[in-house]
Scaffold this active site. Sequence first.
Site, PDB file in Angstrom:
ATOM      1  N   LYS A  57       0.837  -1.205   0.000  1.00 29.79           N
ATOM      2  CA  LYS A  57       0.000   0.000   0.000  1.00 29.79           C
ATOM      3  C   LYS A  57       0.878   1.264   0.000  1.00 29.79           C
ATOM      4  O   LYS A  57       0.654   2.187  -0.774  1.00 29.79           O
ATOM      5  CB  LYS A  57      -0.942  -0.003   1.224  1.00 29.79           C
ATOM      6  CG  LYS A  57      -1.923  -1.187   1.198  1.00 29.79           C
ATOM      7  CD  LYS A  57      -2.923  -1.138   2.339  1.00 29.79           C
ATOM      8  CE  LYS A  57      -2.343  -1.567   3.659  1.00 29.79           C
ATOM      9  NZ  LYS A  57      -2.008  -3.002   3.727  1.00 29.79           N
ATOM     10  N   THR A  58       1.887   1.268   0.864  1.00 28.42           N
ATOM     11  CA  THR A  58       2.780   2.431   0.940  1.00 28.42           C
ATOM     12  C   THR A  58       3.556   2.584  -0.364  1.00 28.42           C
ATOM     13  O   THR A  58       3.702   3.696  -0.891  1.00 28.42           O
ATOM     14  CB  THR A  58       3.762   2.260   2.123  1.00 28.42           C
ATOM     15  OG1 THR A  58       2.993   2.014   3.292  1.00 28.42           O
ATOM     16  CG2 THR A  58       4.615   3.496   2.328  1.00 28.42           C
ATOM     17  N   ASP A  85      -1.123   6.451   6.765  1.00 31.74           N
ATOM     18  CA  ASP A  85      -1.135   5.009   6.962  1.00 31.74           C
ATOM     19  C   ASP A  85      -1.968   4.699   8.209  1.00 31.74           C
ATOM     20  O   ASP A  85      -2.179   5.594   9.043  1.00 31.74           O
ATOM     21  CB  ASP A  85       0.316   4.537   7.157  1.00 31.74           C
ATOM     22  CG  ASP A  85       0.483   3.057   6.822  1.00 31.74           C
ATOM     23  OD1 ASP A  85      -0.507   2.429   6.416  1.00 31.74           O
ATOM     24  OD2 ASP A  85       1.600   2.544   6.982  1.00 31.74           O
ATOM     25  N   THR A  98      -5.443  -1.593   7.062  1.00 29.85           N
ATOM     26  CA  THR A  98      -5.613  -3.040   7.031  1.00 29.85           C
ATOM     27  C   THR A  98      -7.045  -3.404   7.449  1.00 29.85           C
ATOM     28  O   THR A  98      -7.439  -4.556   7.349  1.00 29.85           O
ATOM     29  CB  THR A  98      -4.643  -3.706   8.030  1.00 29.85           C
ATOM     30  OG1 THR A  98      -4.718  -2.989   9.269  1.00 29.85           O
ATOM     31  CG2 THR A  98      -3.215  -3.679   7.520  1.00 29.85           C
ATOM     32  N   ARG A 128       6.593  -8.309   1.430  1.00 22.09           N
ATOM     33  CA  ARG A 128       7.428  -7.921   2.575  1.00 22.09           C
ATOM     34  C   ARG A 128       8.033  -9.154   3.246  1.00 22.09           C
ATOM     35  O   ARG A 128       9.197  -9.161   3.645  1.00 22.09           O
ATOM     36  CB  ARG A 128       6.598  -7.118   3.594  1.00 22.09           C
ATOM     37  CG  ARG A 128       7.444  -6.565   4.740  1.00 22.09           C
ATOM     38  CD  ARG A 128       6.600  -5.878   5.786  1.00 22.09           C
ATOM     39  NE  ARG A 128       5.978  -4.683   5.246  1.00 22.09           N
ATOM     40  CZ  ARG A 128       4.922  -4.075   5.804  1.00 22.09           C
ATOM     41  NH1 ARG A 128       4.371  -4.568   6.900  1.00 22.09           N
ATOM     42  NH2 ARG A 128       4.414  -2.986   5.260  1.00 22.09           N
TER      43      ARG A 128
END
Length: 338
Positions: free
Chosen positions: A64-65, A109, A158, A218
């Site tokens: 997302k980032t 975020d 999330t 990740r």
Amino acid sequence: MAIENQNIQAEDQSLDQALRPQSWAEYIGQEGIKKNLKILIQAATERGEPIEHILFYGPAGLGKTTLAYLVARELKAQIKVTSGPAIERVGDLASILTNLSPGDILFIDEAHRLNKLIEEILYPALESRSLDIVIGKGPSARTIQLELPPFTLIAATTRVALLSSPLRSRFSGGTFRLEFYTSDEIKKIIARSARILKVSVDDEAVDEIAKRARFTPRVANRLLKRARDFAQVEKSPRITNELAVNALQMLEIDAAGLETTDRMILNTIISKFGGGPVGISTLAAATSEEKEAIEEVYEPYLMQLGFLERTSRGRVVTARAYEHLGLKSKLDQDSLLV
Ligand code: ADE
């Protein structure tokens, strides 16, 4: 010691930064989202306007980032990064918003952790670019209205269900759900990261790491870095399959990508609650894990694997999970009694 630790963390963060894709071409997966964003960006650029506000949601570690940074890069816009829990006071938000320049992107975020008061100030800022601030208290209180420059909010969460519906409805640029990656995509990401880290990895080792990467870039990058450490210590010029397996075993990651805590959660539901259903708060207390960590980190992957189901009466471990853990499920035991 503390300084050394900080350095280690800084190095890990700069490595993570180096692995982050810098263009659409480098970004693997999430094809539907990329297509939508490209159109949004091209259309807004042609009109000379900032793009409309965007929301990204989905499990942690899916990018997302990274997408927010890519959007900013494509627009040649500045990005200011903050998070829901970092904006504690109305003054914090006011200071962030009034320091924006025209065309800036504000990335928030963990948007589900914004407090309600802050959310309410955010609505008019998103809709009409005005910031209403109350100064003073009691009869002498007055509201001043500040005009904000045109800007784009990109929010990420999330837990989309926890955003208030007025906030959710403000993302007219689009609300995009990031999906878990396919095995092929994860393999491509590992191969790309290995090139950037300047480490050779055998194809079999790529497969092995991919299998246990929770369909999450990740995690894939973290496992690759640990396997690289292992190869270095063993003075191996390449990450072979054997080295990868050894590294993964030492990290206690099993063949399905489950880590110690995932297995502990499943085992707790089985041993203390007969396989479920068990409510999330009870489960959190029984495992000494935070409810949010179970919901945001562990559960999405266990559900993706079909090891856990969320029912209206609570969490239930599936027959597939029993099989993976080498246990007999309640159903099997019942059929033995017949
Ligand atoms: N590294 C992390 N996420 C990635 C992605 N989606 N594509 C390429 N490299 C990545």
